[in-house]
Design a protein around this motif. Structure first.
Motif, short mmCIF file in Angstrom:
data_model
loop_
_atom_site.label_atom_id
_atom_site.label_comp_id
_atom_site.label_asym_id
_atom_site.label_seq_id
_atom_site.Cartn_x
_atom_site.Cartn_y
_atom_site.Cartn_z
N LEU A 68 -7.98 21.39 -51.42
CA LEU A 68 -9.45 20.78 -51.49
C LEU A 68 -9.86 22.37 -52.18
CD1 LEU A 68 -12.02 20.24 -50.82
CD2 LEU A 68 -11.93 21.86 -49.10
N ASP A 69 -9.31 23.13 -52.62
CA ASP A 69 -9.98 24.90 -53.02
C ASP A 69 -9.69 24.34 -54.85
OD1 ASP A 69 -11.00 26.44 -51.35
OD2 ASP A 69 -9.25 27.72 -51.14
N ILE A 70 -8.43 24.04 -55.17
CA ILE A 70 -8.01 23.59 -56.24
C ILE A 70 -8.70 22.32 -57.12
CG2 ILE A 70 -6.41 22.60 -57.61
CD1 ILE A 70 -4.35 23.50 -55.46
N LYS A 71 -9.29 21.27 -56.00
CA LYS A 71 -10.18 21.08 -57.18
C LYS A 71 -11.43 21.73 -57.02
CE LYS A 71 -7.69 16.57 -55.51
NZ LYS A 71 -7.84 15.84 -54.29
N LYS A 72 -12.29 22.52 -55.79
CA LYS A 72 -13.13 23.24 -55.97
C LYS A 72 -13.56 23.71 -57.00
CE LYS A 72 -14.75 22.99 -51.56
NZ LYS A 72 -15.23 24.30 -50.34
N ALA A 73 -12.29 24.95 -57.56
CA ALA A 73 -12.26 25.39 -58.53
C ALA A 73 -12.12 24.77 -59.89
CB ALA A 73 -10.88 26.26 -58.59
N GLU A 128 -15.64 31.37 -56.29
CA GLU A 128 -15.19 31.47 -55.34
C GLU A 128 -14.19 30.48 -54.42
OE1 GLU A 128 -16.23 34.35 -53.34
OE2 GLU A 128 -18.00 34.12 -55.89
N ALA A 129 -13.41 29.45 -54.69
CA ALA A 129 -12.12 28.64 -54.50
C ALA A 129 -11.17 29.49 -55.92
CB ALA A 129 -12.77 27.03 -54.69
N PHE A 130 -11.62 29.56 -57.16
CA PHE A 130 -10.63 30.20 -57.89
C PHE A 130 -9.98 31.59 -57.22
CE2 PHE A 130 -8.95 32.39 -61.45
CZ PHE A 130 -8.29 32.18 -62.04
N ILE A 131 -10.81 33.14 -56.29
CA ILE A 131 -10.77 33.80 -56.59
C ILE A 131 -9.43 33.57 -55.11
CG2 ILE A 131 -11.24 35.71 -55.50
CD1 ILE A 131 -14.21 35.65 -57.41
N LYS A 152 -0.76 19.66 -55.59
CA LYS A 152 0.08 19.67 -55.70
C LYS A 152 1.02 20.98 -56.20
CE LYS A 152 2.85 16.11 -56.00
NZ LYS A 152 3.08 14.77 -55.16
N PHE A 153 0.88 20.76 -57.32
CA PHE A 153 1.46 21.52 -58.03
C PHE A 153 1.81 22.41 -58.77
CE2 PHE A 153 3.14 17.00 -58.34
CZ PHE A 153 4.97 17.21 -58.25
N PHE A 154 0.18 23.55 -58.27
CA PHE A 154 -0.76 24.42 -58.54
C PHE A 154 0.03 25.72 -58.75
CE2 PHE A 154 -3.37 28.36 -57.40
CZ PHE A 154 -4.56 28.19 -59.11
#
Length: 179
Positions: free
Chosen positions: A5-10, A16-19, A65-67
């Motif tokens: 979810l944070d990855i998609k937000k970023a 903030e999600a990226f951080i 999922k591969f982040f």
């Protein structure tokens, strides 16, 4: 799932999600960079470049999922780039080995310092050990990150374990003989 979810937000520009994503990986990435580069200042440079490249390229990541493996691959590439630059750099003065306090302390103690043995491994073996044992990546993930076969990862891990075992056992026996 929270990471995805944070990855998609970023990817949509949420700073903030990226951080949050990078704070979760920060210590793992630093440890890996330190394993490859051995110098704190080079680690900082590699992490900074990695952060910038991930930030700019995150929009192109197709599978969240591969982040983690994607970020690790970028970090390894940055570390290798710094090593290539370092090879072309002429060192003016180096500290003589006899003045290196970290080794002097280790040689005078009976303790086994696994990290120092790992640091003495060839880079390809050292990276495989760190990714497998410290970063808990699977053999398949390591193969993807390093762009080698799973068999090659297994071979590197086997060889590294064998070398580490040879290094640790003489120290253990010596320590027992001194007691």
């Amino acid at each position: 799932m929270e990471n995805e979810l944070d990855i998609k937000k970023a990817q949509r520009g949420d700073h903030e999600a990226f951080i949050r994503l990078f704070r979760q990986l920060e210590s793992q990435l630093y440890r890996l960079a330190k394993t490859i580069l051995m110098k704190d200042e080079d680690c900082a440079d590699a992490l900074q470049e990695t952060t910038l490249k991930v930030y700019k390229g995150l929009i192109n990541l197709r599978h969240p999922k591969f982040f983690k493996t994607w970020v690790i691959r970028i970090l390894i590439n940055e570390c290798n780039q710094l090593l290539r630059i370092r090879e072309r750099t002429v060192v003016v003065a180096e500290i003589p080995e006899e003045m290196d306090v970290s080794y002097a302390h280790f040689e005078n103690s009976g303790a086994v310092d696994l990290q120092s043995f790992i640091n003495e491994l060839d880079e390809s073996l050292r990276i495989a050990i760190v990714l497998f044992y410290y970063e808990d990546l699977s053999i398949k993930q390591i193969a993807d990150v390093l762009d080698i076969s799973e068999g090659a990862v297994k071979a590197r891990l086997h060889r590294a374990r064998r070398l580490l075992s040879k290094q640790i056992h003489p120290v253990r026996e010596e320590g027992l003989a001194n007691e």
